[in-house]
Design a protein around this motif. Structure first.
Motif, short mmCIF file in Angstrom:
data_model
loop_
_atom_site.label_atom_id
_atom_site.label_comp_id
_atom_site.label_asym_id
_atom_site.label_seq_id
_atom_site.Cartn_x
_atom_site.Cartn_y
_atom_site.Cartn_z
N TYR A 136 0.83 -1.21 0.00
CA TYR A 136 0.00 0.00 0.00
C TYR A 136 0.86 1.26 0.00
O TYR A 136 0.61 2.19 -0.78
CB TYR A 136 -0.93 0.01 1.22
CG TYR A 136 -1.67 1.31 1.41
CD1 TYR A 136 -2.81 1.60 0.67
CD2 TYR A 136 -1.22 2.26 2.32
CE1 TYR A 136 -3.48 2.80 0.83
CE2 TYR A 136 -1.88 3.47 2.48
CZ TYR A 136 -3.01 3.73 1.74
OH TYR A 136 -3.67 4.93 1.88
N THR A 137 1.88 1.29 0.85
CA THR A 137 2.74 2.48 0.91
C THR A 137 3.49 2.69 -0.40
O THR A 137 3.68 3.83 -0.84
CB THR A 137 3.74 2.37 2.07
OG1 THR A 137 4.59 1.22 1.89
CG2 THR A 137 3.03 2.27 3.41
N ILE A 138 3.90 1.61 -1.05
CA ILE A 138 4.61 1.73 -2.33
C ILE A 138 3.68 2.30 -3.40
O ILE A 138 4.05 3.23 -4.13
CB ILE A 138 5.17 0.37 -2.76
CG1 ILE A 138 6.30 -0.07 -1.81
CG2 ILE A 138 5.70 0.43 -4.20
CD1 ILE A 138 6.80 -1.47 -2.06
N LEU A 139 2.46 1.75 -3.49
CA LEU A 139 1.51 2.25 -4.48
C LEU A 139 1.13 3.70 -4.22
O LEU A 139 1.01 4.50 -5.15
CB LEU A 139 0.24 1.38 -4.50
CG LEU A 139 0.35 0.01 -5.18
CD1 LEU A 139 -1.03 -0.63 -5.27
CD2 LEU A 139 0.96 0.12 -6.57
N GLN A 140 0.95 4.04 -2.95
CA GLN A 140 0.61 5.42 -2.63
C GLN A 140 1.76 6.38 -2.93
O GLN A 140 1.53 7.54 -3.29
CB GLN A 140 0.21 5.54 -1.15
CG GLN A 140 -1.21 5.14 -0.86
CD GLN A 140 -2.23 6.01 -1.55
OE1 GLN A 140 -2.04 7.21 -1.72
NE2 GLN A 140 -3.33 5.41 -1.98
N SER A 141 2.99 5.89 -2.81
CA SER A 141 4.13 6.72 -3.19
C SER A 141 4.12 6.99 -4.69
O SER A 141 4.37 8.11 -5.14
CB SER A 141 5.44 6.02 -2.79
OG SER A 141 5.51 5.81 -1.39
N CYS A 157 6.55 13.65 -1.31
CA CYS A 157 6.53 12.46 -2.17
C CYS A 157 7.81 11.64 -1.96
O CYS A 157 7.77 10.40 -1.88
CB CYS A 157 6.41 12.85 -3.63
SG CYS A 157 4.83 13.59 -4.07
N GLY A 158 8.93 12.34 -1.88
CA GLY A 158 10.21 11.65 -1.65
C GLY A 158 10.27 10.98 -0.30
O GLY A 158 10.81 9.87 -0.17
N ILE A 159 9.72 11.66 0.72
CA ILE A 159 9.70 11.08 2.06
C ILE A 159 8.85 9.81 2.08
O ILE A 159 9.24 8.79 2.66
CB ILE A 159 9.18 12.10 3.08
CG1 ILE A 159 10.18 13.24 3.26
CG2 ILE A 159 8.89 11.44 4.43
CD1 ILE A 159 9.68 14.39 4.10
N ARG A 160 7.70 9.86 1.43
CA ARG A 160 6.83 8.68 1.37
C ARG A 160 7.53 7.50 0.69
O ARG A 160 7.48 6.37 1.17
CB ARG A 160 5.54 9.01 0.63
CG ARG A 160 4.58 9.85 1.44
CD ARG A 160 3.35 10.22 0.64
NE ARG A 160 2.51 11.15 1.41
CZ ARG A 160 1.53 11.87 0.92
NH1 ARG A 160 1.22 11.77 -0.38
NH2 ARG A 160 0.84 12.69 1.69
N VAL A 163 10.23 6.14 3.07
CA VAL A 163 9.65 5.35 4.16
C VAL A 163 9.17 3.99 3.65
O VAL A 163 9.37 2.96 4.30
CB VAL A 163 8.48 6.12 4.82
CG1 VAL A 163 7.73 5.22 5.80
CG2 VAL A 163 8.99 7.36 5.54
N ALA A 164 8.55 3.99 2.47
CA ALA A 164 8.05 2.73 1.89
C ALA A 164 9.20 1.77 1.59
O ALA A 164 9.11 0.57 1.90
CB ALA A 164 7.27 3.02 0.61
N VAL A 165 10.28 2.28 1.01
CA VAL A 165 11.44 1.43 0.71
C VAL A 165 12.10 0.94 2.00
O VAL A 165 12.49 -0.23 2.11
CB VAL A 165 12.46 2.21 -0.16
CG1 VAL A 165 13.75 1.42 -0.30
CG2 VAL A 165 11.86 2.51 -1.52
#
Length: 236
Positions: A136-141, A157-160, A163-165
């Protein structure tokens, strides 16, 4: 107007605060009762025995409900942007919604089936929660970058994405090291052969959990920009 009354920003704000309190309060109670060790227990270890198990279960369920509401609100916001700009594919937005809902369902399973009572179901729920949550976090990024400049700034956007990675990388040692942990008791000892695997797995589990908290923290500014209304239609 207070900041938390702007748009729907109270939703992610509540989710972040409540989820953090869920992890910390159950840990402190379990530590006070000497049910877990002070150094790196699994999150589920802190909610294995009553009364902390009752508190952990209730607070986790509320977190799952708040998470579902936040994920749905984000979905409707992106859907509106898609209608007006066409920058985000609807299928990507829907896939993100379902992954988020499935992740929250995993949280409910974790809260309902304690680690020491129904281990297999609890572990499956945790896997569903972590894997679906990271996807979910990857797709939202990806959605955030596609929707730019509407919604979030490039920095957010970069922070998201970061965090996802970070959460995705931490998931691997969480799962892999857990397979080498043979001891099932809540108290660990440094001389145990599987102790290093336990520490690595537990630390990474906490990292993944708080990565989710940090990710939803980035939603607060976005949620200031919109509101949702329920429209009732009466059909004879």
């Amino acid at each position: 107007m207070f900041w938390f009354r702007q748009g729907l920003c109270f939703l992610p704000a509540f989710l972040v605060i409540w989820s953090s309190c869920t992890f910390i309060i159950s840990y402190l109670i379990a530590l006070f009762r000497h049910d877990v060790d002070i150094i790196f227990p699994y999150i589920s270890d802190t909610g294995a025995n009553p009364p902390e198990s009752c508190i952990f279960g209730l607070m986790t369920f509320i977190s799952a409900c708040a998470g579902t509401a936040t994920i749905y609100a984000r979905y409707k916001f992106v859907e509106k942007l898609t209608e007006e700009t066409g920058l985000v594919r609807p299928s990507l937005n829907k896939a993100s919604l379902w992954l988020g809902v499935i992740s929250c369902l995993g949280m409910c399973i974790v809260a309902t089936f304690q680690e020491t009572a129904v281990t297999l179901v609890h572990d499956l729920g945790a896997l569903v929660f972590f894997i679906s949550g990271i996807l979910y976090t990857i797709l939202q990024s990806v959605i955030s970058f596609n929707a730019y400049p509407y919604g979030s700034s490039k920095t957010v956007c970069g922070i998201r994405l970061g965090v996802a990675v970070f959460a995705a990388v931490a998931l691997f040692p969480t799962v892999i090291c857990a397979f080498f942990v043979k001891q099932t008791t809540l108290h660990r000892h440094a001389e145990d052969k599987d102790y290093p695997y336990h520490v690595a797995s537990a630390v990474c589990e906490w990292i993944v959990a708080f990565s989710f908290v940090c990710f939803f923290l980035t939603y607060i500014d976005d949620f200031k920009m919109f509101t949702l209304r329920v429209k009732a239609e009466y059909k004879e």
